[in-house]
Design a protein around this motif. Structure first.
Motif, short mmCIF file in Angstrom:
data_model
loop_
_atom_site.label_atom_id
_atom_site.label_comp_id
_atom_site.label_asym_id
_atom_site.label_seq_id
_atom_site.Cartn_x
_atom_site.Cartn_y
_atom_site.Cartn_z
N GLN A 85 7.87 -9.38 -39.76
CA GLN A 85 7.39 -9.19 -41.11
C GLN A 85 8.41 -8.37 -41.89
OE1 GLN A 85 3.53 -7.38 -41.33
NE2 GLN A 85 3.57 -7.24 -43.55
N LYS A 86 8.71 -8.80 -43.10
CA LYS A 86 9.65 -8.06 -43.94
C LYS A 86 8.87 -7.09 -44.80
CE LYS A 86 13.29 -7.04 -46.46
NZ LYS A 86 13.55 -5.65 -46.39
N HIS A 87 9.24 -5.83 -44.70
CA HIS A 87 8.62 -4.80 -45.53
C HIS A 87 9.51 -4.60 -46.74
CE1 HIS A 87 5.73 -3.91 -42.42
NE2 HIS A 87 6.73 -3.89 -41.55
N MET A 88 8.93 -4.33 -47.86
CA MET A 88 9.70 -4.15 -49.08
C MET A 88 10.18 -2.71 -49.20
SD MET A 88 10.15 -7.05 -50.27
CE MET A 88 10.93 -6.59 -51.79
N GLY A 89 11.07 -2.35 -48.33
CA GLY A 89 11.65 -1.03 -48.35
C GLY A 89 13.13 -1.10 -48.63
N SER A 90 13.79 0.02 -48.50
CA SER A 90 15.23 0.10 -48.66
C SER A 90 15.84 0.63 -47.37
CB SER A 90 15.59 1.06 -49.80
OG SER A 90 15.11 0.58 -51.02
N GLU A 162 13.73 1.93 -42.68
CA GLU A 162 13.35 1.21 -43.88
C GLU A 162 12.44 2.18 -44.64
OE1 GLU A 162 13.24 -2.79 -45.82
OE2 GLU A 162 14.39 -2.04 -44.14
N LEU A 163 12.94 2.73 -45.75
CA LEU A 163 12.14 3.67 -46.53
C LEU A 163 11.34 2.90 -47.58
CD1 LEU A 163 14.50 6.71 -47.10
CD2 LEU A 163 12.85 6.33 -45.30
N MET A 164 10.05 3.21 -47.63
CA MET A 164 9.18 2.49 -48.56
C MET A 164 8.51 3.47 -49.49
SD MET A 164 7.60 -0.50 -46.15
CE MET A 164 6.77 0.53 -45.02
N PRO A 165 8.13 3.05 -50.66
CA PRO A 165 8.37 1.72 -51.22
C PRO A 165 9.81 1.59 -51.69
CG PRO A 165 7.30 3.08 -52.85
CD PRO A 165 7.40 3.91 -51.59
N TRP A 166 10.27 0.36 -51.86
CA TRP A 166 11.64 0.11 -52.28
C TRP A 166 11.94 0.75 -53.62
CZ3 TRP A 166 13.06 -2.31 -56.77
CH2 TRP A 166 12.03 -2.95 -57.47
N SER A 167 10.93 0.94 -54.44
CA SER A 167 11.15 1.47 -55.78
C SER A 167 11.63 2.92 -55.76
CB SER A 167 9.89 1.34 -56.63
OG SER A 167 8.81 2.02 -56.02
N VAL A 168 11.45 3.64 -54.64
CA VAL A 168 11.97 5.01 -54.54
C VAL A 168 13.48 4.98 -54.77
CG1 VAL A 168 12.42 6.91 -52.94
CG2 VAL A 168 10.16 5.89 -53.05
N LYS A 169 14.14 4.04 -54.13
CA LYS A 169 15.59 3.91 -54.29
C LYS A 169 15.93 3.17 -55.57
CE LYS A 169 19.91 4.07 -53.19
NZ LYS A 169 20.60 5.25 -53.61
N ALA A 170 15.09 2.24 -55.97
CA ALA A 170 15.43 1.34 -57.07
C ALA A 170 15.15 1.92 -58.45
CB ALA A 170 14.69 0.03 -56.90
N GLN A 171 14.44 3.03 -58.56
CA GLN A 171 14.10 3.55 -59.88
C GLN A 171 15.34 3.76 -60.75
OE1 GLN A 171 11.28 3.97 -61.58
NE2 GLN A 171 10.22 3.04 -59.88
N ASP A 172 16.36 4.41 -60.22
CA ASP A 172 17.58 4.63 -61.00
C ASP A 172 18.25 3.31 -61.35
OD1 ASP A 172 17.33 7.37 -61.12
OD2 ASP A 172 18.53 7.71 -59.31
N LEU A 173 18.28 2.39 -60.38
CA LEU A 173 18.87 1.08 -60.63
C LEU A 173 18.12 0.34 -61.73
CD1 LEU A 173 20.97 -1.04 -59.61
CD2 LEU A 173 19.17 -1.89 -58.11
N LEU A 174 16.79 0.39 -61.67
CA LEU A 174 15.98 -0.26 -62.69
C LEU A 174 16.24 0.33 -64.07
CD1 LEU A 174 12.61 -0.57 -60.75
CD2 LEU A 174 14.18 -2.41 -61.30
#
Length: 192
Positions: A85-90, A162-174
């Motif tokens: 299963q793929k988790h949506m983490g970073s 795999e750190l979740m949720p992915w948005s923790v890392k992606a906030q700056d990117l977004l």
């Protein structure tokens, strides 16, 4: 790290497959990226691989299709495929030490805390150092409570996570990369 180990063309013999050639221009580009953007190289003991995707699907409306993926791996002589299963983490690598003296002994770092969290490309995972420290402190407390330092007879550990949720890392990117594109698209579409 010795600069002579990464400069110029390199041919690496592997025990599992053929030799791997790293062209000089690829080594130079990688060295430039690592030297400008990477975390302290003393911490970078492990850079994890990425998943190898199968070929793009020939089926309409599919980027990848499981049946074609299995055929692809079979054609590549892959004897076993593990499906998870793929988790949506970073993806993150955590280097955690029992204390700062262990960090100094093992990695030669001074005044850099008890560890680091970095990406699979060797960049710091968190720009927010207090957030990184809080995560490392919580992981250390879990290691202490579980008695894992003694169980593993080690004063340091490397975790591929795999750190979740992915948005923790992606906030700056977004915010920094995609927000402007989204705003421009909305403005353009409102004029259509």
């Amino acid at each position: 790290m010795d600069i002579d180990d990464v400069l110029g063309k390199r041919i690496i013999a592997t025990r599992l497959h053929h030799t791997v050639t790293i062209r000089e221009e690829n080594a130079t580009a990688a060295l430039e990226v690592m030297s400008r953007f990477a975390a302290n190289p003393k911490w970078l003991i492990y850079l994890p691989p990425t998943m190898s995707p199968s070929e793009t699907s020939s089926r309409l409306d599919y980027l990848e299709h499981p049946e074609e993926a299995f055929i692809y791996f079979q054609n590549q002589k892959v004897a076993q495929v593990v499906c998870e299963q793929k988790h949506m983490g970073s993806r993150a690598v955590v280097i955690l030490c029992r204390d700062e003296s262990a960090a100094h002994r093992q990695f030669g770092v001074i005044d850099e805390g008890i560890g680091i969290v970095y990406t699979r490309t060797g960049r710091r995972f968190f720009e927010d150092r207090p957030l990184e420290s809080e995560l490392l402190d919580r992981l250390k407390a879990a290691m202490d409570t579980a008695g894992l330092w003694d169980r593993f007879t080690s004063d340091w550990i490397c975790l591929d996570c795999e750190l979740m949720p992915w948005s923790v890392k992606a906030q700056d990117l977004l915010k920094q990369q995609y927000a402007a594109v989204g705003s421009a698209a909305r403005a353009a579409l409102s004029q259509v």
